[in-house]
Motif scaffolding. Structure first.
Motif, PDB file in Angstrom:
ATOM      1  N   LEU A  69      -2.554   5.457   5.069  1.00 44.66           N
ATOM      2  CA  LEU A  69      -3.331   4.581   4.201  1.00 44.66           C
ATOM      3  C   LEU A  69      -2.508   3.335   3.906  1.00 44.66           C
ATOM      4  CD1 LEU A  69      -4.537   7.176   1.521  1.00 44.66           C
ATOM      5  CD2 LEU A  69      -5.684   6.531   3.642  1.00 44.66           C
ATOM      6  N   SER A  70      -3.195   2.251   3.671  1.00 43.81           N
ATOM      7  CA  SER A  70      -2.497   1.055   3.229  1.00 43.81           C
ATOM      8  C   SER A  70      -3.270   0.421   2.083  1.00 43.81           C
ATOM      9  CB  SER A  70      -2.322   0.060   4.372  1.00 43.81           C
ATOM     10  OG  SER A  70      -3.569  -0.422   4.804  1.00 43.81           O
ATOM     11  N   CYS A  71      -2.522  -0.253   1.249  1.00 46.80           N
ATOM     12  CA  CYS A  71      -3.116  -0.927   0.089  1.00 46.80           C
ATOM     13  C   CYS A  71      -2.426  -2.270  -0.067  1.00 46.80           C
ATOM     14  CB  CYS A  71      -2.936  -0.087  -1.168  1.00 46.80           C
ATOM     15  SG  CYS A  71      -3.464  -0.943  -2.673  1.00 46.80           S
ATOM     16  N   THR A  72      -3.211  -3.308  -0.019  1.00 42.29           N
ATOM     17  CA  THR A  72      -2.683  -4.657  -0.176  1.00 42.29           C
ATOM     18  C   THR A  72      -3.169  -5.235  -1.497  1.00 42.29           C
ATOM     19  OG1 THR A  72      -2.599  -5.023   2.199  1.00 42.29           O
ATOM     20  CG2 THR A  72      -2.579  -6.969   0.786  1.00 42.29           C
ATOM     21  N   ALA A  73      -2.223  -5.728  -2.258  1.00 42.91           N
ATOM     22  CA  ALA A  73      -2.540  -6.311  -3.562  1.00 42.91           C
ATOM     23  C   ALA A  73      -2.614  -7.816  -3.474  1.00 42.91           C
ATOM     24  CB  ALA A  73      -1.479  -5.904  -4.585  1.00 42.91           C
ATOM     25  N   SER A  74      -3.547  -8.375  -4.199  1.00 40.59           N
ATOM     26  CA  SER A  74      -3.610  -9.823  -4.348  1.00 40.59           C
ATOM     27  C   SER A  74      -3.371 -10.154  -5.808  1.00 40.59           C
ATOM     28  CB  SER A  74      -4.969 -10.353  -3.896  1.00 40.59           C
ATOM     29  OG  SER A  74      -6.010  -9.805  -4.699  1.00 40.59           O
ATOM     30  N   GLY A  75      -2.887 -11.334  -6.038  1.00 40.58           N
ATOM     31  CA  GLY A  75      -2.575 -11.710  -7.401  1.00 40.58           C
ATOM     32  C   GLY A  75      -1.087 -11.628  -7.652  1.00 40.58           C
ATOM     33  N   ASN A  76      -0.721 -11.696  -8.912  1.00 40.64           N
ATOM     34  CA  ASN A  76       0.673 -11.784  -9.309  1.00 40.64           C
ATOM     35  C   ASN A  76       1.300 -10.394  -9.375  1.00 40.64           C
ATOM     36  OD1 ASN A  76       3.092 -12.854 -10.141  1.00 40.64           O
ATOM     37  ND2 ASN A  76       2.498 -12.975 -12.289  1.00 40.64           N
ATOM     38  N   VAL A  77       1.567  -9.835  -8.215  1.00 42.12           N
ATOM     39  CA  VAL A  77       2.200  -8.523  -8.118  1.00 42.12           C
ATOM     40  C   VAL A  77       3.565  -8.699  -7.489  1.00 42.12           C
ATOM     41  CG1 VAL A  77       2.054  -6.213  -7.111  1.00 42.12           C
ATOM     42  CG2 VAL A  77      -0.029  -7.375  -7.886  1.00 42.12           C
ATOM     43  N   ILE A  78       4.591  -8.231  -8.186  1.00 39.25           N
ATOM     44  CA  ILE A  78       5.938  -8.358  -7.665  1.00 39.25           C
ATOM     45  C   ILE A  78       6.567  -6.974  -7.535  1.00 39.25           C
ATOM     46  CG2 ILE A  78       6.208 -10.669  -8.611  1.00 39.25           C
ATOM     47  CD1 ILE A  78       7.897  -9.467 -10.842  1.00 39.25           C
ATOM     48  N   GLY A  79       7.761  -6.945  -6.960  1.00 40.65           N
ATOM     49  CA  GLY A  79       8.391  -5.673  -6.636  1.00 40.65           C
ATOM     50  C   GLY A  79       8.575  -4.726  -7.799  1.00 40.65           C
ATOM     51  N   ARG A  80       8.826  -5.266  -8.990  1.00 40.45           N
ATOM     52  CA  ARG A  80       9.075  -4.387 -10.121  1.00 40.45           C
ATOM     53  C   ARG A  80       7.795  -3.742 -10.646  1.00 40.45           C
ATOM     54  NH1 ARG A  80      11.321  -8.425 -14.615  1.00 40.45           N
ATOM     55  NH2 ARG A  80      12.393  -9.199 -12.769  1.00 40.45           N
ATOM     56  N   ASN A  81       6.642  -4.241 -10.199  1.00 35.16           N
ATOM     57  CA  ASN A  81       5.377  -3.618 -10.601  1.00 35.16           C
ATOM     58  C   ASN A  81       5.137  -2.360  -9.769  1.00 35.16           C
ATOM     59  OD1 ASN A  81       4.123  -6.946 -10.701  1.00 35.16           O
ATOM     60  ND2 ASN A  81       4.747  -5.725 -12.465  1.00 35.16           N
ATOM     61  N   VAL A  82       4.505  -1.396 -10.368  1.00 38.33           N
ATOM     62  CA  VAL A  82       4.225  -0.137  -9.682  1.00 38.33           C
ATOM     63  C   VAL A  82       3.052  -0.321  -8.728  1.00 38.33           C
ATOM     64  CG1 VAL A  82       3.505   2.271  -9.978  1.00 38.33           C
ATOM     65  CG2 VAL A  82       5.063   1.215 -11.640  1.00 38.33           C
ATOM     66  N   LEU A  83       3.205   0.243  -7.556  1.00 36.97           N
ATOM     67  CA  LEU A  83       2.129   0.264  -6.567  1.00 36.97           C
ATOM     68  C   LEU A  83       2.121   1.650  -5.942  1.00 36.97           C
ATOM     69  CD1 LEU A  83       0.048  -1.744  -5.377  1.00 36.97           C
ATOM     70  CD2 LEU A  83       1.716  -2.290  -3.613  1.00 36.97           C
ATOM     71  N   GLY A  84       0.956   2.232  -5.784  1.00 37.50           N
ATOM     72  CA  GLY A  84       0.950   3.576  -5.221  1.00 37.50           C
ATOM     73  C   GLY A  84      -0.435   4.145  -5.064  1.00 37.50           C
ATOM     74  N   TRP A  85      -0.499   5.477  -5.067  1.00 36.35           N
ATOM     75  CA  TRP A  85      -1.734   6.177  -4.751  1.00 36.35           C
ATOM     76  C   TRP A  85      -1.971   7.341  -5.707  1.00 36.35           C
ATOM     77  CZ3 TRP A  85      -4.860   4.282  -1.004  1.00 36.35           C
ATOM     78  CH2 TRP A  85      -4.304   3.339  -0.145  1.00 36.35           C
ATOM     79  N   TYR A  86      -3.209   7.489  -6.095  1.00 36.61           N
ATOM     80  CA  TYR A  86      -3.708   8.663  -6.789  1.00 36.61           C
ATOM     81  C   TYR A  86      -4.839   9.243  -5.942  1.00 36.61           C
ATOM     82  CZ  TYR A  86      -1.235   7.762 -11.199  1.00 36.61           C
ATOM     83  OH  TYR A  86      -0.277   7.599 -12.167  1.00 36.61           O
ATOM     84  N   ARG A  87      -5.246  10.458  -6.267  1.00 40.97           N
ATOM     85  CA  ARG A  87      -6.384  11.050  -5.566  1.00 40.97           C
ATOM     86  C   ARG A  87      -7.212  11.892  -6.517  1.00 40.97           C
ATOM     87  NH1 ARG A  87      -3.141  15.426  -1.693  1.00 40.97           N
ATOM     88  NH2 ARG A  87      -2.595  16.913  -3.349  1.00 40.97           N
ATOM     89  N   GLN A  88      -8.468  12.070  -6.128  1.00 37.54           N
ATOM     90  CA  GLN A  88      -9.374  12.866  -6.943  1.00 37.54           C
ATOM     91  C   GLN A  88     -10.316  13.632  -6.031  1.00 37.54           C
ATOM     92  OE1 GLN A  88     -11.694  10.646  -9.823  1.00 37.54           O
ATOM     93  NE2 GLN A  88     -11.975  12.476 -11.102  1.00 37.54           N
ATOM     94  N   SER A  89     -10.346  14.935  -6.222  1.00 41.26           N
ATOM     95  CA  SER A  89     -11.266  15.791  -5.473  1.00 41.26           C
ATOM     96  C   SER A  89     -12.371  16.247  -6.420  1.00 41.26           C
ATOM     97  CB  SER A  89     -10.525  16.988  -4.871  1.00 41.26           C
ATOM     98  OG  SER A  89      -9.850  17.707  -5.877  1.00 41.26           O
ATOM     99  N   PRO A  90     -13.509  16.675  -5.887  1.00 38.93           N
ATOM    100  CA  PRO A  90     -14.649  17.049  -6.737  1.00 38.93           C
ATOM    101  C   PRO A  90     -14.275  18.117  -7.766  1.00 38.93           C
ATOM    102  CG  PRO A  90     -15.336  16.861  -4.461  1.00 38.93           C
ATOM    103  CD  PRO A  90     -13.847  16.729  -4.457  1.00 38.93           C
TER     104      PRO A  90
END
Length: 115
Positions: free
Chosen positions: A20-41
């Protein structure tokens, strides 16, 4: 304004891999958290993996040793490599960013793992 664009996901057999990939737009820098969550039924949304500069990535116990998150700071993109997938990994995966105390979510992408 922060927006998150996800790609990847799909349908695989148990034991196979997906990324999976996720690209952020806007004022996001390295010290900001970026990642993944998931939800199943029927379940609450849960953390999968997160990353930020200067800190070791955080993984859910259920994915340690199988999933790897990495980040390209220049591209503001986080990648989640998922190996040895299991049926219990089936869920909608959401990209997540925490930017200056505010949470942001992607639209979600389905990952389905067949037995």
């Amino acid at each position: 304004q922060v927006q998150l664009a996800e790609s990847g996901g799909g349908f695989v057999q148990a034991g196979e891999s997906l990324s999976l990939s996720c690209t952020a737009s806007g004022n996001v820098i390295g010290r900001n958290v970026l990642g993944w969550y998931r939800q199943s039924p029927g379940n609450q949304r849960e953390l999968v993996a997160t990353t930020r500069s200067g800190v070791n990535p955080v993984y859910a116990d259920s994915v340690k040793g199988r999933f790897t998150i990495r980040r390209d700071h220049a591209k503001k993109t986080a990648y989640l490599q998922m190996n040895n997938l299991k049926p219990e990994d089936t869920a909608v995966y959401y990209c997540y960013a925490e930017v200056w105390g505010q949470e942001h979510w992607g639209q979600g992408t389905q990952v389905t793992v067949a037995v």
